[in-house]
Design a protein around this motif. Structure first.
Motif: not given
Length: 286
Positions: A257-262
């Motif tokens: 999820s964090e990678r997608a948001i970045d």
């Protein structure tokens, strides 16, 4: 947003008349059973991110939900998961019979492409519509959702290596999410790098979504999910939870999820919907 998708979907429902009326009723029963409408919503939001303003997106939104629904109808069949409850109501095959359940799925898949083709009459960019139809076909087919489902079915009942499970999830769950964002970008005229980035973002969202599904099959309730829980254990299916446990599965959901948001930060426009959706997905209970 769900209400918007519902109104668009209803524009493209087949009329329940003629000798094949029962088939059309089964198709509409499946389509109108509710659900989060995640895929068409992601498609429309991506279209807006890249400045899309026309109506050509609407047939594709409806078509995407038809393809997703057909996959659920077939998933529930006795030969697959043998489920009797979906979205809080009787599954299509239990309501209309196994034979009509098979045909309803077939009908939805085929009618989806008939619906998507209606976008040609709503655009000044026929080339974009043609490409979008190609993406829809590839991501739904043997190199996408259907391919992932085939590997999943073939290996059910035995151990599945981690890399194979990743392959299944990337195709079975991720492919239609990838198609949703890619089609939204293509129809709005996004560049090649942006389209590829959308595919990567959606792939991570899909992976996180499926891992969270694995967790919910263990920790949720039938009332919350609107379908039976424990089906993975009942069908002797390898999942992220069975491989890594709940704690590590949860950590992977949050990493993806964090990678997608970045990655979203590299796209233009307003990304608030996607950021909010991803954060809610991390802790969803249904």
């Amino acid at each position: 947003m769900i209400a918007t998708v519902e109104s668009i979907l209803k524009k493209y429902l087949p009329e329940e008349t003629g000798y094949q009326k029962t088939l059309l009723e089964a198709m509409n029963y499946s389509l109108l059973a509710g659900g989060k409408r995640i895929r068409p919503t992601m498609m429309q939001e991506t279209y807006w991110i890249f400045g899309g303003e026309g109506e050509e997106i609407e047939p594709f939104m409806a078509a995407m939900e038809m393809i997703h629904t057909y996959s659920l109808v077939h998933d529930d069949l006795p030969a697959m998961d043998n489920d009797t409850l979906r979205r809080g109501r009787t599954t299509t095959w239990r309501e209309f019979g196994e034979d009509m359940g098979i045909l309803a799925g077939d009908g939805l898949l085929t009618y989806a492409f008939e619906t998507a083709a209606k976008a040609f009459d709503k655009t000044l960019h026929a080339d974009r519509v043609g490409r979008a139809i190609g993406i829809l076909a590839q991501k739904a087919g043997i190199y996408g959702m259907a391919g992932g489902q085939a590997v999943d079915v073939e290996l059910t009942g035995g151990p599945i290596p981690a890399d194979t499970l990743d392959f299944i999830y990337r195709l079975k769950t991720g492919a239609l999410l990838e198609a949703s964002m890619m089609i939204g970008a293509v129809l709005a005229g996004a560049g090649e790098e942006e389209i590829h980035l959308c595919e990567q973002i959606a792939g991570d969202i899909g992976m996180a979504f499926q891992i969270r599904d694995d967790m919910l099959d263990v920790i949720s309730t039938e009332e919350e999910l609107g379908k039976p829980i424990g089906s993975d254990e009942r069908n002797i299916k390898t999942t992220y939870v069975t491989l890594y446990g709940l704690e590590k599965a949860d950590a992977e959901v949050r990493r993806l999820s964090e990678r997608a948001i970045d990655a979203l930060a590299k796209l233009p426009g307003d990304k608030d919907f996607f950021i909010s959706f991803i954060k809610k997905m991390e802790d969803r209970s249904r």
